[in-house]
Design a protein around this motif. Sequence first.
Motif, mmCIF file in Angstrom:
data_model
loop_
_atom_site.group_PDB
_atom_site.id
_atom_site.type_symbol
_atom_site.label_atom_id
_atom_site.label_comp_id
_atom_site.label_asym_id
_atom_site.label_seq_id
_atom_site.Cartn_x
_atom_site.Cartn_y
_atom_site.Cartn_z
ATOM 1 N N LEU A 98 0.819 -1.220 0.000
ATOM 2 C CA LEU A 98 0.000 0.000 0.000
ATOM 3 C C LEU A 98 0.847 1.261 0.000
ATOM 4 C CD1 LEU A 98 -2.947 -0.709 2.454
ATOM 5 C CD2 LEU A 98 -2.971 -0.616 -0.034
ATOM 6 N N LEU A 99 2.003 1.176 0.682
ATOM 7 C CA LEU A 99 2.837 2.365 0.818
ATOM 8 C C LEU A 99 3.333 2.868 -0.525
ATOM 9 C CD1 LEU A 99 4.885 1.487 4.008
ATOM 10 C CD2 LEU A 99 2.968 3.055 3.760
ATOM 11 N N THR A 100 3.447 1.981 -1.474
ATOM 12 C CA THR A 100 3.940 2.412 -2.785
ATOM 13 C C THR A 100 2.818 2.495 -3.815
ATOM 14 O OG1 THR A 100 4.454 0.117 -3.266
ATOM 15 C CG2 THR A 100 6.261 1.493 -2.440
ATOM 16 N N ASP A 101 1.595 2.276 -3.351
ATOM 17 C CA ASP A 101 0.467 2.306 -4.282
ATOM 18 C C ASP A 101 0.013 3.734 -4.508
ATOM 19 O OD1 ASP A 101 -1.880 2.147 -5.623
ATOM 20 O OD2 ASP A 101 -2.748 0.546 -4.390
ATOM 21 N N ARG A 102 0.285 4.303 -5.700
ATOM 22 C CA ARG A 102 -0.061 5.692 -5.989
ATOM 23 C C ARG A 102 -1.550 5.958 -5.820
ATOM 24 N NH1 ARG A 102 3.284 8.318 -9.550
ATOM 25 N NH2 ARG A 102 1.846 10.059 -9.301
ATOM 26 N N ARG A 103 -2.346 4.993 -6.295
ATOM 27 C CA ARG A 103 -3.786 5.221 -6.254
ATOM 28 C C ARG A 103 -4.317 5.231 -4.815
ATOM 29 N NH1 ARG A 103 -5.753 0.768 -10.283
ATOM 30 N NH2 ARG A 103 -4.003 -0.238 -9.235
ATOM 31 N N PHE A 104 -3.663 4.434 -3.974
ATOM 32 C CA PHE A 104 -4.034 4.420 -2.555
ATOM 33 C C PHE A 104 -3.745 5.778 -1.915
ATOM 34 C CE2 PHE A 104 -2.477 3.753 1.855
ATOM 35 C CZ PHE A 104 -3.651 3.302 2.426
ATOM 36 N N LEU A 105 -2.523 6.273 -2.147
ATOM 37 C CA LEU A 105 -2.155 7.571 -1.563
ATOM 38 C C LEU A 105 -2.996 8.695 -2.138
ATOM 39 C CD1 LEU A 105 1.700 7.046 -1.532
ATOM 40 C CD2 LEU A 105 0.085 6.814 0.357
ATOM 41 N N ASN A 106 -3.229 8.619 -3.440
ATOM 42 C CA ASN A 106 -4.080 9.615 -4.084
ATOM 43 C C ASN A 106 -5.495 9.568 -3.490
ATOM 44 O OD1 ASN A 106 -4.644 11.608 -6.023
ATOM 45 N ND2 ASN A 106 -5.679 10.062 -7.271
ATOM 46 N N GLY A 107 -5.955 8.365 -3.223
ATOM 47 C CA GLY A 107 -7.280 8.189 -2.621
ATOM 48 C C GLY A 107 -7.375 8.905 -1.287
ATOM 49 N N TRP A 108 -6.314 8.780 -0.501
ATOM 50 C CA TRP A 108 -6.292 9.488 0.781
ATOM 51 C C TRP A 108 -6.378 10.995 0.599
ATOM 52 C CZ3 TRP A 108 -7.706 8.424 5.249
ATOM 53 C CH2 TRP A 108 -7.519 7.160 5.818
ATOM 54 N N SER A 109 -5.547 11.493 -0.277
ATOM 55 C CA SER A 109 -5.511 12.958 -0.406
ATOM 56 C C SER A 109 -6.850 13.462 -0.924
ATOM 57 C CB SER A 109 -4.325 13.372 -1.277
ATOM 58 O OG SER A 109 -4.753 13.827 -2.520
ATOM 59 N N LEU A 110 -7.460 12.709 -1.857
ATOM 60 C CA LEU A 110 -8.769 13.125 -2.356
ATOM 61 C C LEU A 110 -9.827 13.048 -1.254
ATOM 62 C CD1 LEU A 110 -8.928 11.535 -5.913
ATOM 63 C CD2 LEU A 110 -8.831 13.954 -5.317
ATOM 64 N N LEU A 111 -9.730 11.985 -0.454
ATOM 65 C CA LEU A 111 -10.712 11.804 0.614
ATOM 66 C C LEU A 111 -10.659 12.971 1.595
ATOM 67 C CD1 LEU A 111 -12.799 10.204 2.199
ATOM 68 C CD2 LEU A 111 -10.943 8.997 3.326
ATOM 69 N N LEU A 299 -9.453 -9.432 -1.978
ATOM 70 C CA LEU A 299 -10.048 -9.255 -0.647
ATOM 71 C C LEU A 299 -9.005 -8.958 0.431
ATOM 72 C CD1 LEU A 299 -12.920 -11.870 -0.624
ATOM 73 C CD2 LEU A 299 -13.024 -9.413 -0.986
ATOM 74 N N GLY A 300 -7.824 -9.573 0.318
ATOM 75 C CA GLY A 300 -6.782 -9.345 1.326
ATOM 76 C C GLY A 300 -6.315 -7.905 1.290
ATOM 77 N N ARG A 301 -6.033 -7.443 0.099
ATOM 78 C CA ARG A 301 -5.583 -6.069 -0.080
ATOM 79 C C ARG A 301 -6.680 -5.087 0.362
ATOM 80 N NH1 ARG A 301 -1.726 -4.016 -3.458
ATOM 81 N NH2 ARG A 301 -2.103 -1.912 -4.247
ATOM 82 N N GLY A 302 -7.926 -5.436 -0.021
ATOM 83 C CA GLY A 302 -9.058 -4.609 0.375
ATOM 84 C C GLY A 302 -9.163 -4.526 1.891
ATOM 85 N N ALA A 303 -8.964 -5.663 2.547
ATOM 86 C CA ALA A 303 -9.045 -5.672 4.013
ATOM 87 C C ALA A 303 -7.981 -4.761 4.602
ATOM 88 C CB ALA A 303 -8.884 -7.087 4.543
ATOM 89 N N ALA A 304 -6.805 -4.775 4.000
ATOM 90 C CA ALA A 304 -5.726 -3.917 4.506
ATOM 91 C C ALA A 304 -6.106 -2.450 4.357
ATOM 92 C CB ALA A 304 -4.426 -4.211 3.751
ATOM 93 N N ILE A 305 -6.659 -2.087 3.188
ATOM 94 C CA ILE A 305 -7.085 -0.701 2.989
ATOM 95 C C ILE A 305 -8.166 -0.342 4.002
ATOM 96 C CG2 ILE A 305 -8.161 0.921 1.390
ATOM 97 C CD1 ILE A 305 -7.002 -0.685 -0.900
ATOM 98 N N ALA A 306 -9.130 -1.254 4.142
ATOM 99 C CA ALA A 306 -10.234 -0.997 5.061
ATOM 100 C C ALA A 306 -9.715 -0.762 6.470
ATOM 101 C CB ALA A 306 -11.207 -2.165 5.048
ATOM 102 N N LEU A 307 -8.716 -1.568 6.862
ATOM 103 C CA LEU A 307 -8.193 -1.406 8.220
ATOM 104 C C LEU A 307 -7.499 -0.064 8.407
ATOM 105 C CD1 LEU A 307 -7.021 -4.932 9.251
ATOM 106 C CD2 LEU A 307 -8.648 -3.470 10.419
ATOM 107 N N THR A 308 -6.731 0.364 7.411
ATOM 108 C CA THR A 308 -6.094 1.684 7.561
ATOM 109 C C THR A 308 -7.150 2.777 7.647
ATOM 110 O OG1 THR A 308 -5.868 1.835 5.181
ATOM 111 C CG2 THR A 308 -3.923 1.119 6.386
ATOM 112 N N LEU A 309 -8.170 2.609 6.802
ATOM 113 C CA LEU A 309 -9.262 3.586 6.823
ATOM 114 C C LEU A 309 -9.914 3.624 8.200
ATOM 115 C CD1 LEU A 309 -10.696 5.486 4.851
ATOM 116 C CD2 LEU A 309 -12.326 3.668 4.377
#
Lengths: 332, 364
Positions: A98-111, A299-309
């Motif tokens: 996740l730390l290197t996932d651009r779309r994940f980080l972008n998602g945060w900043s947009l959120l 689902l695993g990756r999704g769970a990780a995102i969900a947990l950070t959220l």
Amino acid sequence: MTKISQVSVGAQDATSKLFRAREHSVEVEARPLGGDDIKPRKFNPPLPRRYYLYLLAPAIGILAFISLYPFFWLIFLSMQDVDIMGGNWVGLENYANLLTDRRFLNGWSLLLKYSAACLFLQLTIGVILAVIVNNSRYEKVLVTALLMPMMMAPAVAGLLWLFLYNGTFGWYHWIMESLGILGSASILAKADTAMAAIVMVDVWQWTPLITLIALAGLKRVPRDQLEANMVDGASPLRNFFAITLPNLYPVLVIGVLLRFMDNFRFIDHILVLTGGGPASATKILPVYLFEVAFKFFKLGRGAAIALTLLLVTIVLGKILVSVFDKPKGSRS
Amino acid sequence: MASVTFKNVWKYYGKTPAVKDLNIECPDGSFVSILGPSGCGKSSTMRMLAGLEHISAGDILFDGERINDLPPKDRDVAMVFENYALYPHKTVLENIANPLRLRSVDDDMIKARVDAAAKLLEIDHLLDRRPHELSGGQKQRVAIGRAIVREPRLFLFDEPIAHLDAKLRAHMRGEIKHLQRTLGTTMIYVTHDQLEALSMADYIAVMHDGELQQWGTPSEIFNKPVNAWVAGFVGEPAMNFVTCDLVGHNQEVFLRHENFEIPLLPDQVGKLNGAASAGTARMGVRPDALEISLTKPHQPSITGEVFVNELLGGDMLVEVLLDGSRIRVKTVPEFDGQPGDRCHITVNREKWHIFDAMDGHAYF
Ligand SMILES: Nc1ncnc2c1ncn2[C@@H]1O[C@H](COP(=O)(O)OP(=O)(O)OP(=O)(O)O)[C@@H](O)[C@H]1O
Ligand SMILES: [Mg+2]
């Protein structure tokens, strides 16, 4: 009419002459009995409250089952690489990725941008509306009217606005275009206007909630303080900022708490309106999460995102609640 | 500084009148006390003065200028509220400084003024507390502080020292009076404590049930009450009332009761306007205008029976039973009449009052 007479303030010695204070006291200041160091020999124990635990136990048990069990399952899931075929253990790899996932980080900043914009607009408009409604003779009618957007399912609200924004027959599009604010491109097709569009929908639907909460708060702004401040010389506007707003503060914190958690959860209207586009311009983190988990079935990756959220939500919520808990001395 | 005039002022809350046709003229720089029992419309009057309550009918004038429609901030009055109305989220210091802050007075001046006011009120050690950390009396003093830090045209004090202890109250009475004298600012001071009104005011307005009963100097109110209600309300211990018959008897008029028959003084007869024929009247006399003894004196006296003795520090209050009424007499603690003893009371006739038996207005 009458001139507001200036506070005529003389020199300091004039002030002290005005208040003759205690220098001229003729009384004998006798020391009363007792010193500073007296204390009871023994303090009584606090009231026993042992049985509270027994009374709470069933509720705690049920809560644990329905909320904690899925939570731990989510943590377990986030340590695996899961797809429809089953999963295998990967440890913290999902998180590391996740730390290197651009779309994940972008998602945060947009959120964060999205949530900040929504909260700011909703608070400002909500409080102003509440003040207007509170001073209106048609308060009951207005409150009923205000409730309507809130009663709509978010997805339905999204659909409604999809029509309003429509480039061919949408009202809003037509108005904006006529005013020259917008070119011929559809509102939802351009990156910056798309973001504004989804903020707009959230503001439209949820400002009434803030208005209702603020209205309840306004009802208990102490009248005597407003009056005292007026007599002290405050204009209505200053009165609002000095007395009304501080008294509104606790309920507004609750409003912010509710709304920011909703921003982190409700994506129905975004899915309906833009689906995260154009080109990820509105792909705030929960939308991205939805995509990862339920479109690509990671689902695993999704769970990780969900947990950070979840973690961020909890931390932010905690901060807000602690601000709220801070003794403000609003009891008088 | 301003003179304050009430012209036929009424206050209605819905359909109930709280102030009825009030006409008062408070001279510039005077200390006016509004005195009356609970619920008589004192606070309503104050709130109309401050601009917090709509004036239902009539006009209020400051210096001859109608101020009915002026918002509170432009009236330049300072008010001490009955319920303190402090700002809970501000410290005591900021509470007191608020009126100055709103007028952008500079910080040094604010500090000097707040310190002086706090010292006067003996709350200088509480300046950085918040109102909810104060006792009732301390809150009340903060409320006074907020009013006296600036020099307004008019002070409105609504029962400002009702919650203080007796000693501090006596001290504050002096301070408030001194402050008003020094500043020369008109003060309207609401109280239900007649001692406060009598000791501090230049003029007293006695109100009852929304109506002004009497307007006058403290000594007028005390010595020449216009009706039985004012006479009974003002004075502690309260005035005695005895219902008697007025009987004329060659040039003289007598006050007759089962227990006594006392002639009026010659000049008092004239003031009756021939009401003697009306028959009954109420005699009113304060406990300290009476003298009690166990032996029958030469003058006409009232004969009764000692009911109870109350020792009040330096005085003794003796309650005497007459036929169908009671009289309280203030005397020296050495009086040794025991309950049940027969006793005789002489009246200082200069100081008694006769009220109409029907509407209670005073003949003298
Ligand atoms: N906001 C209001 N609405 C309706 N009636 C009111 C209101 N305020 C006061 N009243 C009524 O008006 C009358 C006068 O009230 P006011 O507060 O002026 O009395 P007061 O003389 O100040 O009494 P106190 O000594 O108890 O403070 C009372 O009978 C009261 O019930
Ligand atoms: Mg009152």
